[in-house]
Design an enzyme around this catalytic site. Sequence first.
Site, PDB file in Angstrom:
ATOM      1  N   ASN A  57       0.834  -1.130   0.242  1.00  0.00           N
ATOM      2  CA  ASN A  57      -0.328   0.179   0.478  1.00  0.00           C
ATOM      3  C   ASN A  57       1.083   1.042  -0.023  1.00  0.00           C
ATOM      4  O   ASN A  57       2.170   1.546   0.730  1.00  0.00           O
ATOM      5  CB  ASN A  57      -0.970   0.291   1.578  1.00  0.00           C
ATOM      6  CG  ASN A  57      -2.182   1.114   1.381  1.00  0.00           C
ATOM      7  OD1 ASN A  57      -2.042   2.514   1.102  1.00  0.00           O
ATOM      8  ND2 ASN A  57      -3.225   0.585   0.946  1.00  0.00           N
ATOM      9  N   ALA A  58       0.866   2.479  -0.925  1.00  0.00           N
ATOM     10  CA  ALA A  58       2.124   3.670  -0.847  1.00  0.00           C
ATOM     11  C   ALA A  58       1.621   4.652   0.055  1.00  0.00           C
ATOM     12  O   ALA A  58       1.962   5.277   0.339  1.00  0.00           O
ATOM     13  CB  ALA A  58       1.445   3.879  -2.308  1.00  0.00           C
TER      14      ALA A  58
END
Length: 188
Positions: A57-58
């Site tokens: 997840n960024a």
Amino acid sequence: MAAKFRPQSAATMPPQTTSRVASFPPIALPNARVLILGSMPGMASLAAGQYYAHPRNAFWPIMAALLGFDPAMPYVERTRALLAGGIALWDALQSCVRPGSLDSAIDQSTMIANDFAGLFARCPHIDHVYFNGAAAERCFRLGVLPALAGFDLPCTRLPSTSPAHAGRSFEQKLAAWRAVMQHRQMPQ
């Protein structure tokens, strides 16, 4: 009290074949200026007890780039960096039935919204809401807004930081998320 999508409480909902998942408390201080909303934590986040715990997840790398911290530092330090930057973090949903982690798998008839009237009362300086993707925006608009009389804060949907949304590069997502920076500081 949490806003409900249906006129029944979580305790009176019929049994489901998939278990009910529940979000975390908000990460927020009274001086927050920005609220970032997700929909519901994914399975990796629920297992870790942390927002955005999936390694691909960024969210944390984007926040680290915007606020100038190391995305690998411990979770509690990352949350402190958000708070110091005037950013609050929460989810639109308090709970729902969802097999797996995908927002598209959320059973809409089981969604219960978080208590945003209470959050906005505790954090009166929030002046902008940012949605981490379309599902967060949809959950907020369908389940939260009807219970918030007079709500008039500007809201902006940003590209989802989820690894399931690979249509944009990290750099493209980061560029869009820079919008958060214009609202995060208290006026002098």
